[in-house]
Design a protein around this motif. Sequence first.
Motif, PDB file in Angstrom:
ATOM      1  N   ASN A  67      -4.001  10.174   2.221  1.00 20.64           N
ATOM      2  CA  ASN A  67      -2.808   9.476   1.866  1.00 20.64           C
ATOM      3  C   ASN A  67      -2.402   9.400   0.097  1.00 20.64           C
ATOM      4  N   TYR A  68      -3.684   9.457  -0.246  1.00 26.36           N
ATOM      5  CA  TYR A  68      -3.254   8.315  -1.559  1.00 26.36           C
ATOM      6  C   TYR A  68      -3.316   9.479  -3.435  1.00 26.36           C
TER       7      TYR A  68
ATOM      8  N   HIS B  65      -7.067  -0.209   9.193  1.00 23.30           N
ATOM      9  CA  HIS B  65      -5.784  -0.213   9.196  1.00 23.30           C
ATOM     10  C   HIS B  65      -5.460   0.703   9.367  1.00 23.30           C
ATOM     11  N   SER B  66      -5.559   1.900   9.755  1.00 23.02           N
ATOM     12  CA  SER B  66      -4.564   3.246  10.737  1.00 23.02           C
ATOM     13  C   SER B  66      -4.647   3.599   8.870  1.00 23.02           C
ATOM     14  N   ASP B  67      -5.446   3.975   7.699  1.00 25.37           N
ATOM     15  CA  ASP B  67      -4.612   4.755   6.811  1.00 25.37           C
ATOM     16  C   ASP B  67      -5.918   5.823   6.716  1.00 25.37           C
ATOM     17  N   ASP B  68      -5.843   6.022   5.546  1.00 24.92           N
ATOM     18  CA  ASP B  68      -6.685   7.033   5.230  1.00 24.92           C
ATOM     19  C   ASP B  68      -6.658   7.350   3.474  1.00 24.92           C
TER      20      ASP B  68
ATOM     21  N   LYS C  79       0.544   4.744  -2.891  1.00 26.17           N
ATOM     22  CA  LYS C  79       0.814   5.589  -2.749  1.00 26.17           C
ATOM     23  C   LYS C  79       1.182   6.390  -3.233  1.00 26.17           C
TER      24      LYS C  79
ATOM     25  N   LEU D 224      -8.945   0.759   4.710  1.00 24.04           N
ATOM     26  CA  LEU D 224      -8.263   1.700   4.588  1.00 24.04           C
ATOM     27  C   LEU D 224      -8.260   2.188   6.275  1.00 24.04           C
ATOM     28  N   TYR D 225      -9.295   3.051   6.803  1.00 22.23           N
ATOM     29  CA  TYR D 225     -10.065   3.617   7.677  1.00 22.23           C
ATOM     30  C   TYR D 225      -8.965   2.454   8.964  1.00 22.23           C
TER      31      TYR D 225
ATOM     32  N   LEU E 296       1.133  -0.955  -0.115  1.00 21.06           N
ATOM     33  CA  LEU E 296      -0.154   0.323   0.090  1.00 21.06           C
ATOM     34  C   LEU E 296       0.932   1.473   0.112  1.00 21.06           C
ATOM     35  N   ASP E 297       2.310   1.633   0.520  1.00 22.76           N
ATOM     36  CA  ASP E 297       2.846   2.103   0.584  1.00 22.76           C
ATOM     37  C   ASP E 297       3.799   2.234  -1.007  1.00 22.76           C
TER      38      ASP E 297
END
Length: 295
Positions: free
Chosen positions: A216-217, A210-213, A186, A207-208, A182-183
Amino acid sequence: MIDPKIRTFLMIVELRNYTQAGKVLAMSQPAVSHQMRQLEEEYNIKIFYPNRRPLMLTPEGEVLLKYARRAVSIANTARQALEDCKNSVKRFSVGITTTVSEYVISRVLADYCLEHPDVHINIVTDSIKNIYDKLQSYELDWAIIEGTVPKNSYHSVLLDTDYLCLVVSPQHPFAGRAQVSLDELKREKLILRSRAAGTRLLFDNYLYNHSDDIANYNIVIETDNITTIKELVAQNFGLSVMARSACRAELATGRLREVPMENFRIVREINLIYREDFSHTDILGEIRQLYAQNQ
């Protein structure tokens, strides 16, 4: 079946103007105002905020609008059902979310109608929110949607399960990769469904959780046109995360490539949903069987 005042009210809401509504309905402006005062007295509410231009519904007016639309829809459905009864016809309006309509569903419904000449099906393709609203107001008889069904809201039949996948152009550097993170995603340009789409909600929620948003993409294009997304990805304008069923043909021909993502697994349900008072559940069972035969 419908009070003329309700039809006048709906026309005012549509045009946001008493005078224009009167012209369409061949009524004078005072007659339109009189009907609205009668409605307000009947329900002991204020329908519109005073002295607002354009007209704006009060909270009570919004509630009245919801049930007025439902009443008109039921009346129209009843009229059509009575006419169909005379002609021995069964007519259904079926809502389908955009991704599902690109899948096998439309063909299944067409096959069913060929096998049952007395059945007519009107397919309405819309967002999942609008489909729920139309089911609630009886504009739709049943629907086939992507995603899970809210508990205690509707009855449902699970038709299939699918999953979300990353798709790229064969020319993209990811096309030959065994896996991406996923990084890494981005840093790429993404072409995604709109935020109201079921598959987009699944991706955003993943994403939410997994502490992501999604913020960020790098999303360069959002659209509900699946064909457009696939074409842009195939021409290497960006990458997309979509239901695998929606791009099955392109993956088979090599126009798109599926690339596994690290620790990424999003299962998507395809459900047939209907209200508790729907009385033709036998047809839904036949649709489910026909769907299974087409897999």
